[in-house]
Design a protein around this motif. Sequence first.
Motif, PDB file in Angstrom:
ATOM      1  N   GLU A   1      23.503 -20.799   6.644  1.00 55.37           N
ATOM      2  CA  GLU A   1      24.530 -20.942   7.355  1.00 55.37           C
ATOM      3  C   GLU A   1      25.064 -20.590   8.198  1.00 55.37           C
ATOM      4  O   GLU A   1      25.550 -19.308   8.477  1.00 55.37           O
TER       5      GLU A   1
ATOM      6  N   ILE B   1      25.116 -26.856   4.317  1.00 55.42           N
ATOM      7  CA  ILE B   1      25.738 -27.542   3.966  1.00 55.42           C
ATOM      8  C   ILE B   1      26.850 -28.252   4.168  1.00 55.42           C
ATOM      9  O   ILE B   1      28.307 -28.185   5.110  1.00 55.42           O
TER      10      ILE B   1
ATOM     11  N   LEU C   1      29.784 -22.248  -1.035  1.00 54.04           N
ATOM     12  CA  LEU C   1      28.176 -21.499  -0.949  1.00 54.04           C
ATOM     13  C   LEU C   1      27.893 -19.917  -0.378  1.00 54.04           C
ATOM     14  O   LEU C   1      28.886 -19.478  -0.077  1.00 54.04           O
TER      15      LEU C   1
ATOM     16  N   TYR D   1      22.233 -17.267   1.550  1.00 53.97           N
ATOM     17  CA  TYR D   1      21.816 -17.298   0.077  1.00 53.97           C
ATOM     18  C   TYR D   1      19.833 -17.061  -0.657  1.00 53.97           C
ATOM     19  O   TYR D   1      19.513 -17.030  -1.867  1.00 53.97           O
TER      20      TYR D   1
ATOM     21  N   GLN E   1      29.855 -30.976  -3.583  1.00 59.76           N
ATOM     22  CA  GLN E   1      27.973 -29.794  -3.206  1.00 59.76           C
ATOM     23  C   GLN E   1      28.604 -28.218  -4.413  1.00 59.76           C
ATOM     24  O   GLN E   1      29.096 -27.697  -3.631  1.00 59.76           O
TER      25      GLN E   1
ATOM     26  N   ASP F   1      26.816 -24.587  -4.937  1.00 65.17           N
ATOM     27  CA  ASP F   1      25.407 -23.872  -4.367  1.00 65.17           C
ATOM     28  C   ASP F   1      24.979 -22.671  -5.262  1.00 65.17           C
ATOM     29  O   ASP F   1      25.098 -23.152  -6.500  1.00 65.17           O
TER      30      ASP F   1
END
Length: 316
Positions: free
Chosen positions: A130, A168, A174, A178, A308, A310
């Motif tokens: 992101e 996202i 988040l 990742y 959401q 993550d």
Amino acid sequence: MNFIKKHKSLLLLLLISGVMISCDSIISSISELPETPDGGAFNDKDPCSDNFRLPDLRFTNSAYSFDTPFEVNQRSVTLEWDAVDDQGTTLEFDYNFEYRYAAPGESIASQNWQAISSGQSSFSIPVLNETFGGEQYTYEIFAEYIPNDSNCQRKDTTFTGQFSVNAIQSRGFLFNPYQISSNNDGTYTAEIYLDEIQESDDLTAFSLVLNYSEALLTVTNVQVFGETGSFLNPDGSNTLVYVQPEITSNFITIEAGIAGNNASISGGGAICEITFTPTGSFQGNTSLTIHNTSVLKSSQGFDIDILQFDQAEVIQ
């Protein structure tokens, strides 16, 4: 003067006939003579010509553009293109391609070029993080044309562009990045962000619950970002209050509140990082997950919806 010598007989004939020709008209005629055998024109359609213009590239996905930064809405992207003329008509043109890209904060000049298989006109980036606050990925496509005629010179050009990542798109926590690789000392650091926060949310507190495998990882350090200029304290007027993280079987809970809450919070940014040390049992990969018991609170004590939750991968 070459013109006069070449056409001497014609000039004499015209003079004898009583036709007057001025010096200006002769000079004008000379200036209009072609300077090259083909009349000064050049064939910009001939790949062997020095004046040949290489075709442009156009992404086959109309949402993407070489000319304008675009947004990618997933954590991977495939860029595919074709060659086009000035009118945008697709051409069958035999380019050879290479590409390279740089994540935000990286120099693209330091990245290695990667070859694209012959006949292919696409490449994929499988792991995108992101982007925040105007950050951009940068990419370059090197296009080389090798004429079939060995007497023609090779020609090349480079196409460049930028894109941001908004994978996202709902409010919540988040991981960024990742995919988490080991630090130089063998530990792993998970940096956690909040994203898609609206000023109207009136964010004042959060409880972050993270699920991990304690058989593979041990929590060794937790840092919450509350200094001036951080996402939770943009202008220094907020005071971050948080308690010692609670560590239980396979879970860590981090709770923090914003006293004063004078500076409004919106957008996204980093809020904390957790450092893990691998145990002797850790081999391969393991997952970290934002648990669905995590909450955001407004100044009125209301829950702010998180849609959401993550997940990240810790990679050995």
